[in-house]
Design a protein around this motif. Structure first.
Motif, PDB file in Angstrom:
ATOM      1  N   GLU A  45      48.738  33.168  34.118  1.00 52.17           N
ATOM      2  CA  GLU A  45      47.741  34.166  33.731  1.00 52.17           C
ATOM      3  C   GLU A  45      47.624  34.274  32.212  1.00 52.17           C
ATOM      4  O   GLU A  45      46.524  34.356  31.671  1.00 52.17           O
ATOM      5  CB  GLU A  45      48.114  35.517  34.337  1.00 52.17           C
ATOM      6  CG  GLU A  45      47.094  36.590  34.114  1.00 52.17           C
ATOM      7  CD  GLU A  45      47.480  37.902  34.770  1.00 52.17           C
ATOM      8  OE1 GLU A  45      46.821  38.901  34.474  1.00 52.17           O
ATOM      9  OE2 GLU A  45      48.445  37.924  35.564  1.00 52.17           O
ATOM     10  N   GLU A  47      44.405  33.325  29.873  1.00 52.01           N
ATOM     11  CA  GLU A  47      43.860  34.324  28.946  1.00 52.01           C
ATOM     12  C   GLU A  47      43.671  33.727  27.549  1.00 52.01           C
ATOM     13  O   GLU A  47      42.672  33.982  26.888  1.00 52.01           O
ATOM     14  CB  GLU A  47      44.795  35.526  28.884  1.00 52.01           C
ATOM     15  CG  GLU A  47      44.275  36.670  28.061  1.00 52.01           C
ATOM     16  CD  GLU A  47      45.236  37.846  28.048  1.00 52.01           C
ATOM     17  OE1 GLU A  47      44.932  38.821  27.350  1.00 52.01           O
ATOM     18  OE2 GLU A  47      46.285  37.781  28.720  1.00 52.01           O
ATOM     19  N   ALA A  85      52.578  34.825  36.323  1.00 48.14           N
ATOM     20  CA  ALA A  85      52.337  35.607  35.105  1.00 48.14           C
ATOM     21  C   ALA A  85      52.137  34.693  33.896  1.00 48.14           C
ATOM     22  O   ALA A  85      51.274  34.949  33.048  1.00 48.14           O
ATOM     23  CB  ALA A  85      53.498  36.567  34.859  1.00 48.14           C
ATOM     24  N   GLU A 144      44.511  39.184  38.205  1.00 46.82           N
ATOM     25  CA  GLU A 144      45.003  40.546  38.039  1.00 46.82           C
ATOM     26  C   GLU A 144      44.792  41.371  39.305  1.00 46.82           C
ATOM     27  O   GLU A 144      45.674  42.129  39.720  1.00 46.82           O
ATOM     28  CB  GLU A 144      44.291  41.197  36.866  1.00 46.82           C
ATOM     29  CG  GLU A 144      44.790  42.582  36.550  1.00 46.82           C
ATOM     30  CD  GLU A 144      44.044  43.207  35.382  1.00 46.82           C
ATOM     31  OE1 GLU A 144      44.158  44.429  35.236  1.00 46.82           O
ATOM     32  OE2 GLU A 144      43.365  42.470  34.647  1.00 46.82           O
ATOM     33  N   LYS A 145      43.631  41.202  39.942  1.00 43.37           N
ATOM     34  CA  LYS A 145      43.362  41.942  41.179  1.00 43.37           C
ATOM     35  C   LYS A 145      44.328  41.533  42.286  1.00 43.37           C
ATOM     36  O   LYS A 145      44.829  42.379  43.038  1.00 43.37           O
ATOM     37  CB  LYS A 145      41.925  41.692  41.629  1.00 43.37           C
ATOM     38  CG  LYS A 145      40.897  42.382  40.773  1.00 43.37           C
ATOM     39  CD  LYS A 145      39.494  42.055  41.227  1.00 43.37           C
ATOM     40  CE  LYS A 145      38.470  42.642  40.277  1.00 43.37           C
ATOM     41  NZ  LYS A 145      37.106  42.235  40.638  1.00 43.37           N
ATOM     42  N   VAL A 190      41.167  35.289  35.002  1.00 36.66           N
ATOM     43  CA  VAL A 190      42.282  36.201  34.722  1.00 36.66           C
ATOM     44  C   VAL A 190      42.067  37.523  35.452  1.00 36.66           C
ATOM     45  O   VAL A 190      43.016  38.100  35.995  1.00 36.66           O
ATOM     46  CB  VAL A 190      42.435  36.410  33.200  1.00 36.66           C
ATOM     47  CG1 VAL A 190      43.445  37.502  32.906  1.00 36.66           C
ATOM     48  CG2 VAL A 190      42.849  35.117  32.527  1.00 36.66           C
ATOM     49  N   ASP A 191      40.831  37.998  35.493  1.00 34.36           N
ATOM     50  CA  ASP A 191      40.546  39.240  36.222  1.00 34.36           C
ATOM     51  C   ASP A 191      40.817  39.089  37.711  1.00 34.36           C
ATOM     52  O   ASP A 191      41.337  40.012  38.351  1.00 34.36           O
ATOM     53  CB  ASP A 191      39.093  39.661  35.998  1.00 34.36           C
ATOM     54  CG  ASP A 191      38.843  40.189  34.596  1.00 34.36           C
ATOM     55  OD1 ASP A 191      39.821  40.582  33.935  1.00 34.36           O
ATOM     56  OD2 ASP A 191      37.667  40.188  34.177  1.00 34.36           O
ATOM     57  N   ARG A 209      47.968  42.749  41.450  1.00 34.29           N
ATOM     58  CA  ARG A 209      48.122  44.190  41.607  1.00 34.29           C
ATOM     59  C   ARG A 209      48.580  44.533  43.024  1.00 34.29           C
ATOM     60  O   ARG A 209      49.245  45.533  43.247  1.00 34.29           O
ATOM     61  CB  ARG A 209      46.806  44.887  41.285  1.00 34.29           C
ATOM     62  CG  ARG A 209      46.950  46.371  41.118  1.00 34.29           C
ATOM     63  CD  ARG A 209      45.669  47.006  40.674  1.00 34.29           C
ATOM     64  NE  ARG A 209      45.376  46.573  39.304  1.00 34.29           N
ATOM     65  CZ  ARG A 209      44.169  46.587  38.780  1.00 34.29           C
ATOM     66  NH1 ARG A 209      43.145  46.976  39.480  1.00 34.29           N
ATOM     67  NH2 ARG A 209      43.981  46.193  37.542  1.00 34.29           N
TER      68      ARG A 209
END
Length: 60
Positions: free
Chosen positions: A20, A24, A17, A36-37, A32-33, A40
């Motif tokens: 990330e 960002e 985290a 995030e995937k 970052v995307d 998740r």
């Protein structure tokens, strides 16, 4: 109560985290995307796995 396995998993998730957030700030939004995937999916699996491990090894 402070199980090293649970603390290690928590540290890894916290580290990801923080990485990330740093990415960002640097403006690497594509990476970052992708993080995030992946997170998740990994976060719920890690949480429920650690919860199951805790109740399986905790002596009441």
């Amino acid at each position: 109560m402070l199980d090293p396995t649970i603390l290690t998993l928590g540290g890894i998730v916290l580290g990801i985290a923080i990485i990330e957030r740093i990415l960002e700030r640097w403006g690497v939004i594509d990476l970052v995307d992708q993080f995030e995937k992946v997170m998740r999916f990994i976060l719920p699996v890690t949480f429920y796995g650690a919860l199951l491990y805790f109740f399986a090894t905790f002596m009441f």
